[in-house]
Design a protein around this motif. Structure first.
Motif, PDB file in Angstrom:
ATOM      1  N   ILE A   2      -4.744  12.178  -4.393  1.00  0.00           N
ATOM      2  CA  ILE A   2      -6.147  11.907  -4.733  1.00  0.00           C
ATOM      3  C   ILE A   2      -6.490  10.431  -4.532  1.00  0.00           C
ATOM      4  N   PHE A   3      -5.466   9.534  -4.692  1.00  0.00           N
ATOM      5  CA  PHE A   3      -5.751   8.099  -4.577  1.00  0.00           C
ATOM      6  C   PHE A   3      -6.109   7.734  -3.140  1.00  0.00           C
ATOM      7  N   ALA A   4      -5.382   8.319  -2.184  1.00  0.00           N
ATOM      8  CA  ALA A   4      -5.675   8.062  -0.776  1.00  0.00           C
ATOM      9  C   ALA A   4      -7.044   8.659  -0.430  1.00  0.00           C
ATOM     10  N   GLN A  58      -8.627   4.269  -7.233  1.00  0.00           N
ATOM     11  CA  GLN A  58      -7.215   3.875  -7.154  1.00  0.00           C
ATOM     12  C   GLN A  58      -6.974   2.572  -7.937  1.00  0.00           C
ATOM     13  N   GLY A  59      -5.879   2.549  -8.693  1.00  0.00           N
ATOM     14  CA  GLY A  59      -5.623   1.403  -9.551  1.00  0.00           C
ATOM     15  C   GLY A  59      -4.971   0.244  -8.825  1.00  0.00           C
ATOM     16  N   PHE A  60      -5.805  -0.667  -8.335  1.00  0.00           N
ATOM     17  CA  PHE A  60      -5.256  -1.931  -7.814  1.00  0.00           C
ATOM     18  C   PHE A  60      -6.242  -3.023  -8.147  1.00  0.00           C
ATOM     19  N   TYR A  92      -0.574  14.020 -15.735  1.00  0.00           N
ATOM     20  CA  TYR A  92       0.566  13.249 -15.233  1.00  0.00           C
ATOM     21  C   TYR A  92       0.195  12.504 -13.956  1.00  0.00           C
ATOM     22  N   TYR A  93       0.884  11.383 -13.760  1.00  0.00           N
ATOM     23  CA  TYR A  93       0.770  10.644 -12.504  1.00  0.00           C
ATOM     24  C   TYR A  93       1.239  11.594 -11.393  1.00  0.00           C
ATOM     25  N   ASP A  94       0.474  11.709 -10.326  1.00  0.00           N
ATOM     26  CA  ASP A  94       0.695  12.831  -9.396  1.00  0.00           C
ATOM     27  C   ASP A  94       2.075  12.852  -8.728  1.00  0.00           C
ATOM     28  N   HIS A 119       0.271   5.152 -20.859  1.00  0.00           N
ATOM     29  CA  HIS A 119       0.123   6.362 -20.075  1.00  0.00           C
ATOM     30  C   HIS A 119      -1.077   6.337 -19.117  1.00  0.00           C
ATOM     31  N   ASN A 120      -0.763   6.584 -17.860  1.00  0.00           N
ATOM     32  CA  ASN A 120      -1.778   6.767 -16.815  1.00  0.00           C
ATOM     33  C   ASN A 120      -1.985   8.280 -16.676  1.00  0.00           C
ATOM     34  N   PRO A 121      -3.174   8.823 -16.782  1.00  0.00           N
ATOM     35  CA  PRO A 121      -4.472   8.161 -16.775  1.00  0.00           C
ATOM     36  C   PRO A 121      -5.134   7.950 -18.141  1.00  0.00           C
ATOM     37  N   GLY A 134       4.142  -4.483  -9.471  1.00  0.00           N
ATOM     38  CA  GLY A 134       2.784  -4.255  -8.970  1.00  0.00           C
ATOM     39  C   GLY A 134       1.701  -4.525  -9.993  1.00  0.00           C
ATOM     40  N   LYS A 135       1.859  -3.947 -11.188  1.00  0.00           N
ATOM     41  CA  LYS A 135       0.821  -4.052 -12.230  1.00  0.00           C
ATOM     42  C   LYS A 135       0.923  -5.379 -12.961  1.00  0.00           C
ATOM     43  N   THR A 136       2.162  -5.760 -13.325  1.00  0.00           N
ATOM     44  CA  THR A 136       2.354  -6.943 -14.162  1.00  0.00           C
ATOM     45  C   THR A 136       1.942  -8.226 -13.437  1.00  0.00           C
ATOM     46  N   TYR A 162      -4.736  -0.025 -17.058  1.00  0.00           N
ATOM     47  CA  TYR A 162      -6.065  -0.531 -16.704  1.00  0.00           C
ATOM     48  C   TYR A 162      -7.021   0.583 -16.312  1.00  0.00           C
ATOM     49  N   PHE A 163      -6.902   1.680 -17.045  1.00  0.00           N
ATOM     50  CA  PHE A 163      -7.779   2.829 -16.801  1.00  0.00           C
ATOM     51  C   PHE A 163      -8.483   3.263 -18.086  1.00  0.00           C
ATOM     52  N   VAL A 164      -9.725   3.732 -17.914  1.00  0.00           N
ATOM     53  CA  VAL A 164     -10.416   4.352 -19.045  1.00  0.00           C
ATOM     54  C   VAL A 164     -10.859   5.753 -18.636  1.00  0.00           C
ATOM     55  N   VAL A 221     -13.025  12.115 -16.309  1.00  0.00           N
ATOM     56  CA  VAL A 221     -13.019  11.252 -15.128  1.00  0.00           C
ATOM     57  C   VAL A 221     -12.405   9.908 -15.519  1.00  0.00           C
ATOM     58  N   ARG A 222     -11.558   9.366 -14.621  1.00  0.00           N
ATOM     59  CA  ARG A 222     -10.869   8.094 -14.880  1.00  0.00           C
ATOM     60  C   ARG A 222     -11.494   6.957 -14.065  1.00  0.00           C
ATOM     61  N   TRP A 223     -11.671   5.802 -14.714  1.00  0.00           N
ATOM     62  CA  TRP A 223     -12.224   4.609 -14.064  1.00  0.00           C
ATOM     63  C   TRP A 223     -11.230   3.454 -14.212  1.00  0.00           C
TER      64      TRP A 223
HETATM   65  N1  GLN Z   1      -1.029   3.969  -9.745  1.00  0.00           N
HETATM   66  C1  GLN Z   1      -2.304   3.790  -9.160  1.00  0.00           C
HETATM   67  C2  GLN Z   1      -3.298   4.726  -9.795  1.00  0.00           C
HETATM   68  O1  GLN Z   1      -2.965   5.524 -10.646  1.00  0.00           O
HETATM   69  C3  GLN Z   1      -2.330   3.986  -7.661  1.00  0.00           C
HETATM   70  C4  GLN Z   1      -1.114   4.557  -7.080  1.00  0.00           C
HETATM   71  C5  GLN Z   1      -1.263   5.224  -5.755  1.00  0.00           C
HETATM   72  O2  GLN Z   1      -2.192   5.003  -5.023  1.00  0.00           O
HETATM   73  N2  GLN Z   1      -0.337   6.065  -5.483  1.00  0.00           N
HETATM   74  O3  GLN Z   1      -4.429   4.644  -9.446  1.00  0.00           O
END
Ligand code: GLN
Ligand code: PMP
Length: 396
Positions: free
Chosen positions: A15-17, A33-35, A120-122, A169-171, A231-233, A316-318, A369-371
């Motif tokens: 889904i991130f791509a 996508q979380g960056f 869960y993270y995919d 926990h993401n998301p 990556g995150k830190t 960093y998600f809500v 929905v996650r932001w």
């Molecule tokens: N971890 C990030 C997110 O949850 C992006 C990771 C990814 O693109 N695979 O958005």
């Protein structure tokens, strides 16, 4: 001609791509996508550039350069009082993503059951499938996404071999608390389970809460593989330097798989991340402060617009519920949002088991929905302005 294996069947495109491509195509603001949109400290970038000029451009050792492994061990001791041997209990990976994949391939046999927190993270369930394992989701539910300890206990069967944890926990942004961690530890010890603990958001915990690695609990260091990432830190998600720490035999099993996937990870980035891990506490508290501000701006703005907002304790998600705005399908909402509002978000729906038992036919993430709020304030404010106009138009 055979064109794909059953191991990849149904995995599709992450889904991130998909959502980042949609953001590029429509020019929408990407809160999907979380960056971060601001790079980490220049001293880390300089250290990588120096390493390249100084000839750190060939294969690094498979488990990582000694300086980085020592820095990772020092980090575990500095923040959590954990002692790990940098030579046998630490390994460097190509992001946490590879550590997760290699850990599952190295530790799970076909038919083994792995408990995952849902949503869960995919990559977790994709890699459980690649390993031939069976996922056993335990659902965290809105509004507070606390761990349902009884459901976790009920999810353990004689085939369970591992619990794959993620805290912060993401998301959902939930951070496992002391009683929850204790309950997981009790269960893991009682059933002799391996714990794989994804802690990539370990430094992104707000409001004075603390992140506690489950490996610090009595009896857990010997059964936990802890995974994290730079990556995150350090706001350097493109560098893909991650790591795993834990008992030598778990690290070895993961490394056995990793050596045949990438063999080794980004040589010149490794000394730079060793430098990063040694930065003073002002760096870590500064990152935390700015993300707290960004979280507050986005949460308050989304709430003003009318979303039901579940304020995160970490990451960093809500997460929001979209029903107050008159929508009831998060996937549809996220697909129309870039065109109609110029903003991208991520539907929770994809983070839940699609093959739910009939009693639970509705996907608990359908309206969520996650932001991402790891963006500059002006970007968040512009996104909120756009969403305000969109919400106003859709409610007329
Ligand atoms: N971890 C990030 C997110 O949850 C992006 C990771 C990814 O693109 N695979 O958005
Ligand atoms: N785990 C979680 C929970 C994540 O959100 C992410 C996304 N970055 C990862 C692992 C992957 O980390 P990396 O980019 O280091 O591969």
């Amino acid at each position: 001609m055979k064109t794909s294996s059953s191991r990849v069947a149904g995995l599709g495109t992450t889904i991130f791509a998909e959502m980042s491509a949609l953001a590029l195509r429509t020019g929408a603001i990407n809160l999907g996508q979380g960056f971060p949109d601001t790079d980490g400290p220049i001293s880390i970038i300089d250290a990588a550039a120096d390493a390249m000029r100084q000839g750190h451009n060939q294969y690094a050792p498979g488990i990582g350069i000694p300086v980085l492994r020592q820095a990772i061990a020092a980090h575990q001791s500095r923040w959590y009082g954990l002692q790990v041997d940098p030579d046998t209990e630490v390994a460097v990976t190509t992001g946490a993503t590879e550590a997760i994949a290699a850990a599952l391939l190295g530790l799970v046999d076909p038919g083994d059951e792995v408990i995952v927190l849902e949503p869960y993270y995919d990559s977790y369930v994709a890699c459980i499938q690649l390993a031939g394992g069976v996922r056993r989701p335990v659902t965290l539910r809105a509004p507070d996404f606390r761990l349902p300890v009884d459901e976790l206990r009920a999810a353990v069967t004689p085939r369970t071999t591992a619990i794959l944890l993620n805290s912060p926990h993401n998301p959902t942004g939930m951070v496992l608390n002391t009683p929850e961690l204790a309950a997981i530890a009790t269960l893991a010890i009682e059933h002799d389970l391996t714990v794989i603990s994804d802690e990539v958001y370990e430094h992104l915990v707000f409001d004075g809460l603390v992140h506690t690695p489950i490996s610090t609990l009595p009896g857990m260091a010997e059964r936990t593989l802890t995974i994290s990432s730079s990556g995150k830190t350090f706001s350097l998600t493109g560098w893909k330097i991650g790591w795993a720490t834990g008992p030598a035999e778990l690290v070895r099993a993961m490394m056995t798989a990793k050596q045949f996937m990438t063999y080794t990870s980004g040589a010149p980035f490794q000394p730079a991340i060793a430098h990063a891990l040694g930065l003073g506490s002002d760096y870590f508290s500064g990152l935390n402060r700015s993300l707290t501000d960004q979280r507050n701006v986005l949460c308050a703005g989304l709430s003003d617009i009318g979303f039901d907002v579940f304020v995160p304790e970490g990451t960093y998600f809500v997460t929001t519920d979209i029903r107050p705005l008159g929508f009831d399908d998060g996937m549809e909402f996220c697909q129309l949002l870039p065109e109609r509002a110029g903003v991208v978000a991520i539907p929770h729906e994809v983070f839940y088991d699609p093959s739910r038992a009939s009693g639970q036919a509705t996907n608990p993430g359908k309206t969520l929905v996650r932001w991402a709020f790891c963006k500059r304030q002006e970007v968040l404010l512009e996104a909120l302005d756009r969403l305000k106009v969109f919400a106003h138009r859709s409610q007329r």
